[in-house]
Design a protein around this motif. Structure first.
Motif, mmCIF file in Angstrom:
data_model
loop_
_atom_site.group_PDB
_atom_site.id
_atom_site.type_symbol
_atom_site.label_atom_id
_atom_site.label_comp_id
_atom_site.label_asym_id
_atom_site.label_seq_id
_atom_site.Cartn_x
_atom_site.Cartn_y
_atom_site.Cartn_z
ATOM 1 N N ASP A 399 50.651 65.466 5.741
ATOM 2 C CA ASP A 399 49.789 65.772 6.886
ATOM 3 C C ASP A 399 50.203 64.984 8.124
ATOM 4 O O ASP A 399 50.240 65.524 9.242
ATOM 5 N N GLU A 400 50.510 63.702 7.949
ATOM 6 C CA GLU A 400 50.838 62.851 9.084
ATOM 7 C C GLU A 400 52.089 63.350 9.810
ATOM 8 O O GLU A 400 52.173 63.310 11.040
ATOM 9 N N GLU A 404 52.303 64.748 13.644
ATOM 10 C CA GLU A 404 53.287 64.160 14.554
ATOM 11 C C GLU A 404 54.135 65.232 15.224
ATOM 12 O O GLU A 404 54.374 65.190 16.442
#
Length: 532
Positions: A399-400, A404
């Motif tokens: 997810d990160e 980003e």
């Protein structure tokens, strides 16, 4: 392709609770068992525009209608999610049947007509006005001259004109589809002299968000059908409105309540696994959902390709028919949705935007929900949703990493995103969600009727001659399926389907001339000798 059952989505969340979908139980129904016994039974698998459209008409004709919702269970408690809430889609000017339905239901779910934009790595590329408010010019000049191209030189725009010849030649007949389907959309644009820059900055992004795959992977026939319907048939056709909240909340939930009041049953968590064939009649007599079965006089499958493929693999009855075996050759693409809550207000000039050219990724869309959704009107932050199509390579990312990437891309479109931070997120992964109209796929697509007398198909991937696309085609195909049921069971009246607006007079004349020339050429010796 949002009106059909599809593969099971996977959601990952920030601090928000799991988004609740509508959940409809059998015990909510108002029609007694005795009344049902005297009615002919119709089972509809699928709970999007196609399935609900069929149910909407058949309930009014007095049939005992059961809608099976399956394939969208989120976790052990089996919470159902409307498939049309997966991504945000516009509702375009030619969606006459959808607008008519919404009026019939006495709903007011849409924004006013909005302007939209298109971005690239270099920034803003195209501003699309509200074409109804612009000078009305004949096709294709209305679209060409009223659209505001920020960077594209006029000479590049002129290279789009020869494509009008292909649009005239493509009249949505079976012959036209078979002629153009084997080649790619990119090859078609190349043949008709499209400039590299026009292709890269305008046509390729538009085709990718309309057909959910890059132009070099899309059928030229599908591209021509979409371009004609949304862009060239009439300049007003590119005007769009958006839903002021989720489709589930604004349209589908009220629609369900209306259908339930007419006796329609909704059974959630039922995935069709097989059908029972009556060998004497050649008809489908029962629908199997794992350990449950439902007797039926007619069956409508309003489901997507990937779901149908799973059923075919498990069904001896369907495996025995060539039309269903052909479906196994079709493909679907993945969808990734990213909803972000930011820590501040960001000035987003357009509520709906297309973007492309970032990290060699396919085109994607982003929406400013702060100005679209009623529930966010008073928010002190900005809520953005990005829908990434053909996202097969993005679904495995953490997810990160996805957040980003999306924030980086947004910052290249609008500088103000650079100073904003993400305080919450909601990421949805939808494998095999959209139909892939790849070159050569037309010959494997199904028609509305099947070799089973009482089994009918509906959905935006089903072949018909209405000429519409996306949600509008799904609804139309559902109404067409309902009409086939009425005809087969010899009860009720046919649904009225509003046709696509007629071509402008000069296009009609050119198409008539083109057909006459084709007929004359086909009578010449050796006309079938060369590859068409």
């Amino acid at each position: 392709m949002l009106a059909c059952w599809r593969a099971r989505p996977v959601f990952s969340k920030g601090n928000r609770d799991l988004r609740r979908g509508f959940c409809c139980r059998a015990e909510d129904q108002t029609v007694s068992f005795t009344e049902r016994q005297n009615k002919k039974k119709v089972v509809i698998a699928g709970s999007g525009w196609a399935g609900f459209g069929a149910a909407h008409h058949l309930c009014k004709q007095g049939f005992d209608v059961t809608v099976l919702e399956g394939g969208y269970e989120l976790g052990p408690k089996t919470k159902s999610l409307s498939p049309d809430d997966a991504g945000i889609r516009g509702f375009w000017y030619p969606y006459r049947n959808i607008f008519n339905l919404v009026d019939e239901l006495d709903l007011k779910p849409f924004t006013s007509w909005i302007k939209s934009a298109q971005y690239s790595l270099e920034g803003l590329e195209v501003e699309y006005p509200i074409f109804q408010d612009s000078p009305q010019l004949p096709t294709p000049f209305g679209t060409l001259l009223n659209t505001q191209f920020v960077r594209l030189p006029f000479i590049d725009r002129l290279t789009s004109l020869p494509l009008t010849a292909a649009v005239i030649d493509f009249d949505n007949t079976d012959t036209a589809w078979r002629k153009y389907d084997p080649i790619t959309a990119r090859e078609l644009l190349k043949q008709f002299g499209c400039s590299e820059r026009l292709y890269r900055d305008v046509f390729d992004p538009l085709l990718q968000v309309g057909l959910f795959a890059p132009a070099e992977q899309c059928s030229a026939a599908a591209a021509l059908g979409m371009i004609n319907y949304f862009i060239l048939a009439n300049q007003k056709h590119f005007d769009l409105v958006l839903c002021r909240g989720t489709l589930r909340e604004k349209i589908f939930q009220p629609w369900i309540e209306s259908l339930k009041s007419q006796g329609c049953r909704f059974l959630d968590g039922r995935e069709v696994t097989d059908v029972v064939l009556n060998e004497e009649t050649g008809c489908i007599s029962e629908v199997i959902c794992e350990k449950e079965s439902f007797k039926t006089d007619a069956l409508i499958l309003a489901i997507g390709i990937s779901t149908l493929q799973e059923i075919i693999q498990n069904s001896a009855a369907l495996c025995g028919r060539e039309e269903f075996l052909k479906v196994m050759k079709l493909n679907s693409t993945d969808l990734l949705t990213v909803k972000l809550w930011l820590d501040r207000k960001v000035n987003v000039p357009y509520a709906s935007s297309i973007s492309c050219g970032f990290d060699d990724y396919s085109a994607w869309t982003f929406f400013d929900l702060s100005t679209i959704y009623d529930e966010y009107k008073d928010s002190t932050s900005t809520i953005i949703q990005a829908d990434l199509y053909n996202a097969n390579d993005l679904l495995p990312l953490k997810d990160e990493k996805i957040v980003e990437k999306v924030m980086s891309w947004l910052s290249k479109c609008i500088k103000e995103f650079e100073s904003a931070s993400v305080v919450d997120k909601e990421i949805g992964r939808f494998p095999k969600f959209h139909t892939h109209f790849f070159p050569g796929s037309y010959k494997y697509m199904m028609r509305g009727s099947t070799s089973f007398p009482n089994l009918y198909m509906a959905g935006d991937w089903i072949v018909n001659r209405h000429g519409s696309w996306l949600e509008e085609k799904s609804l139309v195909s559902g109404l067409e399926a309902a009409n086939r049921v009425v005809d087969y069971l010899e009860e009720g009246s046919f649904a009225r389907i509003i046709p696509v607006q007629e071509d402008q007079p000069h296009i009609q004349s050119l198409r008539s001339l083109n057909r006459n020339l084709y007929d004359l050429r086909s009578q010449l010796p050796w006309s079938n000798y060369f590859l068409q």
